[in-house]
Design a protein around this motif. Structure first.
Motif, mmCIF file in Angstrom:
data_model
loop_
_atom_site.group_PDB
_atom_site.id
_atom_site.type_symbol
_atom_site.label_atom_id
_atom_site.label_comp_id
_atom_site.label_asym_id
_atom_site.label_seq_id
_atom_site.Cartn_x
_atom_site.Cartn_y
_atom_site.Cartn_z
ATOM 1 N N LYS A 1 0.828 -1.204 0.000
ATOM 2 C CA LYS A 1 0.000 0.000 0.000
ATOM 3 C C LYS A 1 0.863 1.255 0.000
ATOM 4 O O LYS A 1 1.821 1.371 0.764
ATOM 5 N N LEU A 2 0.487 2.209 -0.871
ATOM 6 C CA LEU A 2 1.193 3.480 -0.964
ATOM 7 C C LEU A 2 0.486 4.589 -0.209
ATOM 8 O O LEU A 2 1.112 5.475 0.341
ATOM 9 N N GLY A 3 -0.836 4.552 -0.189
ATOM 10 C CA GLY A 3 -1.610 5.601 0.457
ATOM 11 C C GLY A 3 -2.983 5.707 -0.177
ATOM 12 O O GLY A 3 -3.460 4.794 -0.863
ATOM 13 N N THR A 4 -3.643 6.843 0.033
ATOM 14 C CA THR A 4 -4.984 7.092 -0.496
ATOM 15 C C THR A 4 -4.916 8.136 -1.606
ATOM 16 O O THR A 4 -4.222 9.148 -1.470
ATOM 17 N N VAL A 5 -5.633 7.885 -2.685
ATOM 18 C CA VAL A 5 -5.648 8.820 -3.812
ATOM 19 C C VAL A 5 -6.482 10.040 -3.431
ATOM 20 O O VAL A 5 -7.633 9.913 -3.012
ATOM 21 N N GLY A 6 -5.873 11.228 -3.561
ATOM 22 C CA GLY A 6 -6.571 12.451 -3.204
ATOM 23 C C GLY A 6 -7.242 13.111 -4.400
ATOM 24 O O GLY A 6 -8.443 13.352 -4.395
ATOM 25 N N GLU A 7 -6.481 13.390 -5.461
ATOM 26 C CA GLU A 7 -7.017 14.103 -6.616
ATOM 27 C C GLU A 7 -6.486 13.489 -7.906
ATOM 28 O O GLU A 7 -5.457 12.801 -7.917
ATOM 29 N N VAL A 8 -7.228 13.763 -8.981
ATOM 30 C CA VAL A 8 -6.805 13.352 -10.323
ATOM 31 C C VAL A 8 -6.642 14.607 -11.169
ATOM 32 O O VAL A 8 -7.508 15.496 -11.148
ATOM 33 N N TYR A 9 -5.538 14.700 -11.888
ATOM 34 C CA TYR A 9 -5.251 15.859 -12.725
ATOM 35 C C TYR A 9 -5.453 15.481 -14.194
ATOM 36 O O TYR A 9 -4.967 14.436 -14.648
ATOM 37 N N LEU A 10 -6.182 16.348 -14.926
ATOM 38 C CA LEU A 10 -6.512 16.098 -16.324
ATOM 39 C C LEU A 10 -5.660 16.960 -17.244
ATOM 40 O O LEU A 10 -5.277 18.088 -16.902
ATOM 41 N N ASP A 11 -5.410 16.438 -18.442
ATOM 42 C CA ASP A 11 -4.758 17.227 -19.473
ATOM 43 C C ASP A 11 -5.729 18.299 -19.954
ATOM 44 O O ASP A 11 -6.884 18.013 -20.277
ATOM 45 N N ASP A 12 -5.269 19.559 -20.004
ATOM 46 C CA ASP A 12 -6.161 20.660 -20.364
ATOM 47 C C ASP A 12 -6.691 20.544 -21.791
ATOM 48 O O ASP A 12 -7.794 21.009 -22.091
ATOM 49 N N GLU A 13 -5.928 19.920 -22.682
ATOM 50 C CA GLU A 13 -6.350 19.849 -24.079
ATOM 51 C C GLU A 13 -7.210 18.623 -24.358
ATOM 52 O O GLU A 13 -8.236 18.717 -25.030
#
Length: 260
Positions: A21-33
């Motif tokens: 286990k690494l941790g908990t996923v907080g946010e997802v970042y999207l490609d602007d284009e």
């Protein structure tokens, strides 16, 4: 590869690497284009207080686990980015180099945090953050939660030390001694032989050896007890007082329907 439809599943899932286990996923970042999910933040540390960026190019979501081809140390030591919901091309390039992805899966462009919404969507509603170019039709409100735990640490040491003291011991013991007493007996037929042994008239001395007991003291070391150190756990209540922050959202609108 994570798709746009899987974003809501990825956020809040458990990130799992090669060694656990690494941790908990907080946010997802999207490609602007392209709108494609490019990065995710993983909360690491004792209470999830640190966030590290991991690429989603080789990630796979299974149930509530986001599986990544990296170990704990790789994610933990990733470059820290104060993104505030947005990654610049320079920041992305630094992260790509760190993970050895040779610039990623496509052209390096700005990325923005993905937000998930629940409830009824309004297709005609278009919103945007004043500080960023793109967003969906809602604003996310966040707040800090206080996670309190305990850890064991050394607070002191106890030891046993042996030293020698002297004290006086008084005991009474009976002792015996011989004393001289004079006994006289008349001459009889039984002792007349002894009485006539020797000259009739002479000077002579007769002595008797006297004995007496004296106290004698001897010392010996004798084990009397065994002493050891042991520990016991005592539970008490400790109060933690810490300041937490939370965001508040207020409504403000221009009076476009004002009568003239």
């Amino acid at each position: 590869m994570i798709t746009e439809q899987q974003i809501s599943t990825v956020i809040g899932s458990t990130a799992v690497g090669r060694d656990g286990k690494l941790g908990t996923v907080g946010e997802v970042y999207l490609d602007d284009e392209t709108g494609r999910p490019e990065w995710a933040t993983v909360r690491t540390g004792l209470f999830g207080t640190k966030e590290a960026f991991v690429p989603l190019a080789q990630a796979d979501i299974t149930g509530d686990e986001l599986r990544l081809p990296y170990d704990k140390d790789k994610v933990k030591n990733a470059p820290h980015m104060d993104s505030e919901g947005h990654l610049s091309p320079t920041e992305e390039s630094e992260l790509y180099r760190y993970y050895g992805l040779e610039g990623g899966t496509g052209p390096t462009t700005d990325t923005t945090t993905a937000h998930t919404t629940t409830g009824t969507d309004h297709p005609g509603t278009v919103g945007h953050d004043t500080s960023r170019p793109t967003t969906d039709n809602a604003m996310t409100r966040s707040e800090e939660h206080l996670n309190v735990g305990t850890r064991s640490e050394e607070v002191g040491r106890a030891r046993l030390r042996k030293y020698v003291v002297s004290e006086n011991v008084t005991e009474t013991v009976p002792v015996a001694r011989e004393e001289v007493r004079v006994e006289r007996e008349p001459i009889t037929d039984a002792n007349v032989g002894n009485a006539l042994d020797g000259p009739a008239i002479s000077e002579e001395e007769h002595e008797v050896t006297l004995h007496a007991e004296r106290p004698v003291v001897e010392k010996e070391a004798v084990p009397v007890e065994r002493v050891r150190l042991d520990t016991q756990t005592v539970t008490e209540q400790a109060t933690v007082n810490e300041e937490v922050r939370k965001e508040q959202i207020e409504f403000d609108a221009d009076d476009v329907n004002r009568r003239r």
